[in-house]
Enzyme design. Structure first.
Site, short mmCIF file in Angstrom:
data_model
loop_
_atom_site.label_atom_id
_atom_site.label_comp_id
_atom_site.label_asym_id
_atom_site.label_seq_id
_atom_site.Cartn_x
_atom_site.Cartn_y
_atom_site.Cartn_z
N ARG A 48 0.90 -1.11 0.13
CA ARG A 48 0.08 0.02 0.13
C ARG A 48 0.82 1.16 -0.11
NH1 ARG A 48 -2.13 -3.49 4.01
NH2 ARG A 48 -4.36 -4.40 3.41
N LYS A 53 -2.88 -2.68 7.82
CA LYS A 53 -3.87 -2.18 8.51
C LYS A 53 -4.20 -2.95 9.63
CE LYS A 53 -6.47 -0.72 4.48
NZ LYS A 53 -7.77 -0.72 3.50
N HIS A 108 -2.22 2.31 -5.93
CA HIS A 108 -2.83 1.32 -5.56
C HIS A 108 -3.34 0.41 -6.76
CE1 HIS A 108 -4.63 -0.39 -1.86
NE2 HIS A 108 -5.61 -0.90 -2.35
N ARG A 160 -0.65 -2.28 -6.85
CA ARG A 160 -0.80 -3.36 -5.91
C ARG A 160 -1.97 -4.11 -6.48
NH1 ARG A 160 -1.27 -4.68 -0.28
NH2 ARG A 160 -3.45 -5.21 0.41
N HIS A 193 -4.13 -9.51 3.47
CA HIS A 193 -5.57 -9.30 3.57
C HIS A 193 -5.79 -10.63 5.05
CE1 HIS A 193 -6.62 -8.35 -0.50
NE2 HIS A 193 -6.41 -7.00 0.43
N TYR A 198 -9.47 -10.90 -6.86
CA TYR A 198 -8.48 -11.24 -7.80
C TYR A 198 -8.56 -12.37 -8.68
CZ TYR A 198 -6.23 -7.31 -5.61
OH TYR A 198 -6.20 -6.03 -5.09
#
Length: 309
Positions: free
Chosen positions: A149, A184, A253, A256, A279, A288
């Site tokens: 990110r 995150k 992004h 990414r 994730h 994806y």
């Protein structure tokens, strides 16, 4: 005026006098209810069943009406039937419990492999400033190489700086060819760094000292010697893509997304992509697989003899 038309006008009058709706809102209700009458054909509205309304909803969706507009129509119809129950003794509301189709989430936009490589590997002719050029290439290579990110990228520090009280959100291990980041939810992860990105990083580190001023920690510095910002990375990558005539509104992004989709296309290993992206749930990564199917469909349409119209 038919009995049904009179009932409709009576309901709209209730909305006007009791709920004090504007003429614009009343017109929207009228159009929604007239469409219901049209779809019902010869059938009276009071005789419609949930199966009828479900079929009408499917027809609207198949006709290309977006879920938000369908939800508005269902709300209009639901209100009308509630009034019919209260004022005319209708036994049940056929719209109760009926919901609009879920709004489809747009697929992440990813660059094709050729454009992604061209973006990170080539210099634009207008970049004469060596430190800027080296910083840009290292940042872009790292975004695409490791799927970072942009906030993780600008938070990276020099690996060998150890100072009391300094807390690093991430660093690059040049010996192990890996990047350590805190993503995150303060979730740490380690991602491999490709050889091209390692070369670009070493080229940047060779000139980084010319920009070094007060803060020795940031891996990436601006021309003023301050930590690179998210906004500046966004502006630089967009300008770079435009200079290379890449036909997309490129943002960090997107690299990414490109990293994830290209790894998945090559390996098919969804779990590995999940780990590298950081994730917490595999469902966040499964989007994806749709990008991967788009690639397969494009190949099929281009190559299969029976796909040609």
């Amino acid at each position: 005026m038919t009995t049904q038309d009179a009932s409709l006008e009576c309901y709209l009058d209730v909305l006007r006098t009791q709920r004090h709706l504007s003429e614009h809102s009343l017109n929207s209700y009228r159009l929604d209810l007239l469409e219901l009458i049209r779809m019902a054909g010869q059938q009276e509205l009071r005789s419609l069943t949930p199966q009828h309304l479900r079929r009408f909803t499917s027809q609207l969706h198949a006709g290309g009406l977006n879920p938000r507009s369908i939800a508005r129509k269902l709300s209009s119809w639901r209100g009308y039937y509630r009034w019919m129950i209260e004022e005319h003794g209708l036994s049940a509301n056929p719209v109760e419990g009926l919901r609009a189709p879920k709004k489809s989430k747009p697929l992440p936009k990813a660059l094709g492999a050729d454009d992604a490589v061209r973006l990170v590997a080539h210099h634009a002719s207008n970049q004469a400033d060596v430190p800027t050029r080296c910083a840009n290439r290292a940042m872009f290579e790292l975004l695409y190489s490791s799927g970072l990110r942009v906030s993780e990228l600008v938070g990276l520090d020099i690996a060998d700086i150890q100072e009391a009280g300094h807390h690093s959100l991430g660093w690059v291990d040049l010996e192990q060819h890996e990047v350590h980041v805190t993503g995150k939810g303060n979730k740490p992860r380690i991602v491999p760094v490709g050889q091209a990105a390692m070369t670009a990083l070493r080229d940047w580190l060779a000139v980084r000292g010319s920009l070094l001023k007060a803060d020795p920690h940031p891996l990436f510095l601006t021309g003023r010697g301050t930590r690179m910002s998210v906004r500046l990375v966004q502006l630089r990558i967009k300008a770079h893509a435009q200079a290379l005539d890449i036909p997309a509104n490129v943002h960090p992004h997107m690299l990414r997304h490109s990293f994830a989709s290209h790894i998945l296309q090559s390996s098919g290993d969804l779990r590995a992509v999940q780990e590298m992206l950081g994730h917490s749930s595999i469902s966040a990564t499964q989007v994806y697989t749709s990008l991967d199917f788009q690639h397969l469909a494009a190949v099929y349409d281009k190559t299969h003899p029976r796909a040609k119209k």
